[in-house]
Design a protein around this motif. Structure first.
Motif, PDB file in Angstrom:
ATOM      1  N   THR A 141       1.064  -1.301  -0.227  1.00 42.66           N
ATOM      2  CA  THR A 141      -0.188  -0.514   0.095  1.00 42.66           C
ATOM      3  C   THR A 141       0.777   1.049   0.185  1.00 42.66           C
ATOM      4  OG1 THR A 141      -1.896  -0.770   1.073  1.00 42.66           O
ATOM      5  CG2 THR A 141      -1.658   0.992   0.998  1.00 42.66           C
ATOM      6  N   LEU A 142       2.318   0.920   0.661  1.00 36.52           N
ATOM      7  CA  LEU A 142       2.465   2.794   0.996  1.00 36.52           C
ATOM      8  C   LEU A 142       3.986   2.588  -0.301  1.00 36.52           C
ATOM      9  CD1 LEU A 142       3.292   2.372   4.009  1.00 36.52           C
ATOM     10  CD2 LEU A 142       2.233   3.799   3.764  1.00 36.52           C
ATOM     11  N   THR A 143       4.205   1.315  -1.357  1.00 30.66           N
ATOM     12  CA  THR A 143       4.740   2.158  -1.826  1.00 30.66           C
ATOM     13  C   THR A 143       3.972   2.534  -2.848  1.00 30.66           C
ATOM     14  OG1 THR A 143       6.734   0.347  -1.495  1.00 30.66           O
ATOM     15  CG2 THR A 143       6.695   0.836  -3.940  1.00 30.66           C
ATOM     16  N   SER A 144       2.431   1.652  -3.478  1.00 23.74           N
ATOM     17  CA  SER A 144       1.205   2.591  -3.955  1.00 23.74           C
ATOM     18  C   SER A 144       0.904   3.635  -3.566  1.00 23.74           C
ATOM     19  CB  SER A 144      -0.101   1.305  -3.923  1.00 23.74           C
ATOM     20  OG  SER A 144       0.078  -0.020  -4.825  1.00 23.74           O
ATOM     21  N   ASN A 145       0.717   3.979  -2.560  1.00 24.08           N
ATOM     22  CA  ASN A 145       0.977   5.647  -2.340  1.00 24.08           C
ATOM     23  C   ASN A 145       1.982   6.679  -2.839  1.00 24.08           C
ATOM     24  OD1 ASN A 145      -1.243   4.846  -0.907  1.00 24.08           O
ATOM     25  ND2 ASN A 145      -0.442   5.201   0.849  1.00 24.08           N
ATOM     26  N   GLY A 146       3.199   5.962  -2.637  1.00 27.31           N
ATOM     27  CA  GLY A 146       4.629   6.355  -3.046  1.00 27.31           C
ATOM     28  C   GLY A 146       4.832   6.766  -4.850  1.00 27.31           C
ATOM     29  N   VAL A 147       3.480   5.528  -5.092  1.00 25.86           N
ATOM     30  CA  VAL A 147       3.711   5.712  -6.917  1.00 25.86           C
ATOM     31  C   VAL A 147       2.928   7.133  -7.535  1.00 25.86           C
ATOM     32  CG1 VAL A 147       2.984   5.465  -8.826  1.00 25.86           C
ATOM     33  CG2 VAL A 147       4.049   3.370  -7.465  1.00 25.86           C
ATOM     34  N   GLN A 148       1.104   6.534  -6.024  1.00 28.69           N
ATOM     35  CA  GLN A 148       0.885   8.128  -6.181  1.00 28.69           C
ATOM     36  C   GLN A 148       0.959   9.208  -6.373  1.00 28.69           C
ATOM     37  OE1 GLN A 148      -3.092   7.358  -7.504  1.00 28.69           O
ATOM     38  NE2 GLN A 148      -3.080   9.395  -7.187  1.00 28.69           N
ATOM     39  N   HIS A 149       1.011  10.100  -5.423  1.00 25.89           N
ATOM     40  CA  HIS A 149       2.410  10.684  -5.214  1.00 25.89           C
ATOM     41  C   HIS A 149       2.759  11.609  -6.126  1.00 25.89           C
ATOM     42  CE1 HIS A 149       1.051   9.860  -0.473  1.00 25.89           C
ATOM     43  NE2 HIS A 149      -0.010  10.054  -0.847  1.00 25.89           N
ATOM     44  N   THR A 150       4.070  10.490  -6.506  1.00 21.03           N
ATOM     45  CA  THR A 150       4.989  11.217  -7.852  1.00 21.03           C
ATOM     46  C   THR A 150       3.832  11.528  -9.081  1.00 21.03           C
ATOM     47  OG1 THR A 150       6.490   9.298  -6.572  1.00 21.03           O
ATOM     48  CG2 THR A 150       6.881   9.669  -9.507  1.00 21.03           C
ATOM     49  N   PHE A 151       3.133  10.371  -9.291  1.00 21.46           N
ATOM     50  CA  PHE A 151       2.546  11.417 -10.487  1.00 21.46           C
ATOM     51  C   PHE A 151       1.926  12.313 -10.517  1.00 21.46           C
ATOM     52  CE2 PHE A 151       3.101   6.841 -12.090  1.00 21.46           C
ATOM     53  CZ  PHE A 151       2.814   7.274 -13.546  1.00 21.46           C
ATOM     54  N   ASP A 152       1.107  13.114  -9.182  1.00 19.55           N
ATOM     55  CA  ASP A 152       0.718  14.327  -8.614  1.00 19.55           C
ATOM     56  C   ASP A 152       1.295  15.475  -8.465  1.00 19.55           C
ATOM     57  OD1 ASP A 152      -1.785  12.723  -8.042  1.00 19.55           O
ATOM     58  OD2 ASP A 152      -2.081  12.240  -5.987  1.00 19.55           O
ATOM     59  N   PHE A 153       2.430  14.944  -8.043  1.00 21.18           N
ATOM     60  CA  PHE A 153       4.215  16.049  -8.144  1.00 21.18           C
ATOM     61  C   PHE A 153       4.235  15.987  -9.593  1.00 21.18           C
ATOM     62  CE2 PHE A 153       7.962  17.046  -7.941  1.00 21.18           C
ATOM     63  CZ  PHE A 153       7.905  19.068  -7.148  1.00 21.18           C
ATOM     64  N   TRP A 154       4.371  14.902 -10.635  1.00 20.09           N
ATOM     65  CA  TRP A 154       5.091  15.441 -11.304  1.00 20.09           C
ATOM     66  C   TRP A 154       4.391  16.028 -12.624  1.00 20.09           C
ATOM     67  CZ3 TRP A 154      10.136  16.762 -11.450  1.00 20.09           C
ATOM     68  CH2 TRP A 154      10.448  17.099 -10.393  1.00 20.09           C
ATOM     69  N   ALA A 155       3.214  16.194 -12.523  1.00 26.14           N
ATOM     70  CA  ALA A 155       1.632  16.022 -13.376  1.00 26.14           C
ATOM     71  C   ALA A 155       1.083  17.374 -12.654  1.00 26.14           C
ATOM     72  CB  ALA A 155       1.097  15.304 -13.246  1.00 26.14           C
ATOM     73  N   GLY A 156       1.799  18.318 -11.824  1.00 18.21           N
ATOM     74  CA  GLY A 156       1.664  19.215 -11.482  1.00 18.21           C
ATOM     75  C   GLY A 156       1.655  19.852 -11.633  1.00 18.21           C
ATOM     76  N   ALA A 157       2.234  21.473 -10.861  1.00 21.89           N
ATOM     77  CA  ALA A 157       2.727  22.766 -10.705  1.00 21.89           C
ATOM     78  C   ALA A 157       3.381  23.064 -10.527  1.00 21.89           C
ATOM     79  CB  ALA A 157       1.013  23.411 -10.145  1.00 21.89           C
ATOM     80  N   LYS A 158       4.006  22.197  -9.968  1.00 19.74           N
ATOM     81  CA  LYS A 158       5.760  22.354  -9.462  1.00 19.74           C
ATOM     82  C   LYS A 158       6.728  21.508 -10.451  1.00 19.74           C
ATOM     83  CE  LYS A 158       6.346  25.620  -6.549  1.00 19.74           C
ATOM     84  NZ  LYS A 158       7.238  26.868  -6.284  1.00 19.74           N
ATOM     85  N   GLY A 159       5.788  20.390 -10.766  1.00 18.28           N
ATOM     86  CA  GLY A 159       6.627  19.628 -12.552  1.00 18.28           C
ATOM     87  C   GLY A 159       6.546  19.967 -13.405  1.00 18.28           C
ATOM     88  N   PHE A 160       5.720  19.242 -14.256  1.00 22.03           N
ATOM     89  CA  PHE A 160       5.714  19.260 -15.402  1.00 22.03           C
ATOM     90  C   PHE A 160       4.698  19.728 -16.171  1.00 22.03           C
ATOM     91  CE2 PHE A 160       8.951  16.497 -15.452  1.00 22.03           C
ATOM     92  CZ  PHE A 160      10.351  16.513 -16.156  1.00 22.03           C
ATOM     93  N   ALA A 161       3.387  20.058 -15.418  1.00 24.32           N
ATOM     94  CA  ALA A 161       1.718  20.778 -15.702  1.00 24.32           C
ATOM     95  C   ALA A 161       2.095  21.788 -16.771  1.00 24.32           C
ATOM     96  CB  ALA A 161       1.287  21.123 -14.903  1.00 24.32           C
ATOM     97  N   PRO A 162       3.784  23.421 -16.348  1.00 22.52           N
ATOM     98  CA  PRO A 162       3.363  24.152 -17.239  1.00 22.52           C
ATOM     99  C   PRO A 162       4.130  23.985 -18.495  1.00 22.52           C
ATOM    100  CG  PRO A 162       4.595  24.365 -14.874  1.00 22.52           C
ATOM    101  CD  PRO A 162       3.951  23.545 -15.330  1.00 22.52           C
ATOM    102  N   PHE A 163       5.260  22.714 -18.661  1.00 22.75           N
ATOM    103  CA  PHE A 163       5.170  22.081 -19.781  1.00 22.75           C
ATOM    104  C   PHE A 163       3.866  21.912 -19.934  1.00 22.75           C
ATOM    105  CE2 PHE A 163       7.669  18.256 -22.268  1.00 22.75           C
ATOM    106  CZ  PHE A 163       7.835  19.039 -23.547  1.00 22.75           C
ATOM    107  N   LEU A 164       3.686  20.504 -20.405  1.00 20.93           N
ATOM    108  CA  LEU A 164       2.768  19.693 -20.899  1.00 20.93           C
ATOM    109  C   LEU A 164       1.414  20.654 -21.065  1.00 20.93           C
ATOM    110  CD1 LEU A 164       2.392  16.967 -18.119  1.00 20.93           C
ATOM    111  CD2 LEU A 164       3.251  17.125 -20.619  1.00 20.93           C
TER     112      LEU A 164
END
Length: 261
Positions: A227-250
């Motif tokens: 569960t915690l690893t899966s949560n880490g995957v979710q958080h990774t996607f949320d961050f890098w698809a978000g404003a501090k990640g690649f959202a402005p580029f995408l």
């Protein structure tokens, strides 16, 4: 008594001499091997980029990479493509205060502490770079799981939102549980899913194992017993698809910026 002292002194001299010789040998070997280690690291990175795009189809990694992949760099705040910084090392830039930003608690959903100001992105061309026909955009992403920072390459279609591949290539999670992030059968379920919703917000959802709807454009099953690893995957996607990640580029990708060079 003097004989014993002489014996101890001689022993110390021999030990110290051996230590010095060994230190010189190790240091010399490290210096001589560094170029090869750097080359191997680069080759491994190129292999993983090719793998996530489905373009790994031979043993000459460097030639395949040169033919199919174009490396560019993105200012994460503006989303603009920029020239490659001189002597740039992305991993080192993440930790250097001069080339990174420390994230606040609310921002740091992926538990990475700092984020580099400039990140590499990889443009893949199935028919070769010279064709100009973009087939995938590869983003480097990372986030903390249960025990480790997990590094991956995420391949998106030219639309900047459809997932074409996910390749976790470095992690230290529990073997057989969280370590299954590297299992191709698990990562294959991301293919065809949408990273973002129609408004450009992070939308991919890692749900409890067996609960992902086959009709959902956003849901994938998490890892069983991790569960915690899966949560880490979710958080990774949320961050890098978000404003501090690649959202402005995408956002620029979806607006057609790549079509304008």
């Amino acid at each position: 008594m003097s004989s014993n002292n002489d014996s101890i002194s001689k022993t110390l001299i021999v030990v110290i001499s051996l230590c010095l010789v060994c230190a010189v040998i190790v240091s010399t070997a490290a210096v001589q091997l560094r170029p090869q280690q750097t080359a191997n690291k680069l080759l491994d990175s190129q292999k993983n980029v090719l793998a996530v795009t489905g373009l790994l189809s031979g043993s000459d990694i460097a030639a395949l990479y040169s033919k199919h992949i174009e490396e560019r760099f993105v200012d994460l705040d503006s989303g603009e493509l920029v020239d490659k910084p001189k002597d740039y090392d992305y991993r080192k830039a993440m930790k250097d205060p001069a080339t990174s930003e420390r994230l606040s608690g609310d921002e740091d959903i992926a538990s990475i502490k700092t984020r580099a100001n400039v990140a590499p992105v990889y443009f893949a061309y199935e028919n070769g770079v010279e064709s100009g026909e973009l087939s995938a955009i590869v983003l480097p992403i990372h986030g903390y799981g249960l025990w480790s920072t997990m590094h991956a390459f995420l391949a998106l279609g030219p639309d900047g939102t459809t997932i074409q591949g996910l390749n976790y290539y470095e992690q230290g999670e529990t073997a057989g549980l969280g370590g299954e992030v590297q299992n191709p059968k698990w990562s294959a379920q991301f293919v065809g899913k949408k990273l973002l919703d129609q408004s450009g917000q992070p939308a991919i959802k890692v749900v409890k194992p067996g609960n992902a709807s086959a009709d959902s454009a956003f849901e994938v099953d998490g890892l069983s017993g991790a569960t915690l690893t899966s949560n880490g995957v979710q958080h990774t996607f949320d961050f890098w698809a978000g404003a501090k990640g690649f959202a402005p580029f995408l956002a620029k990708v979806r607006d057609g910026a790549l079509n304008n060079g």
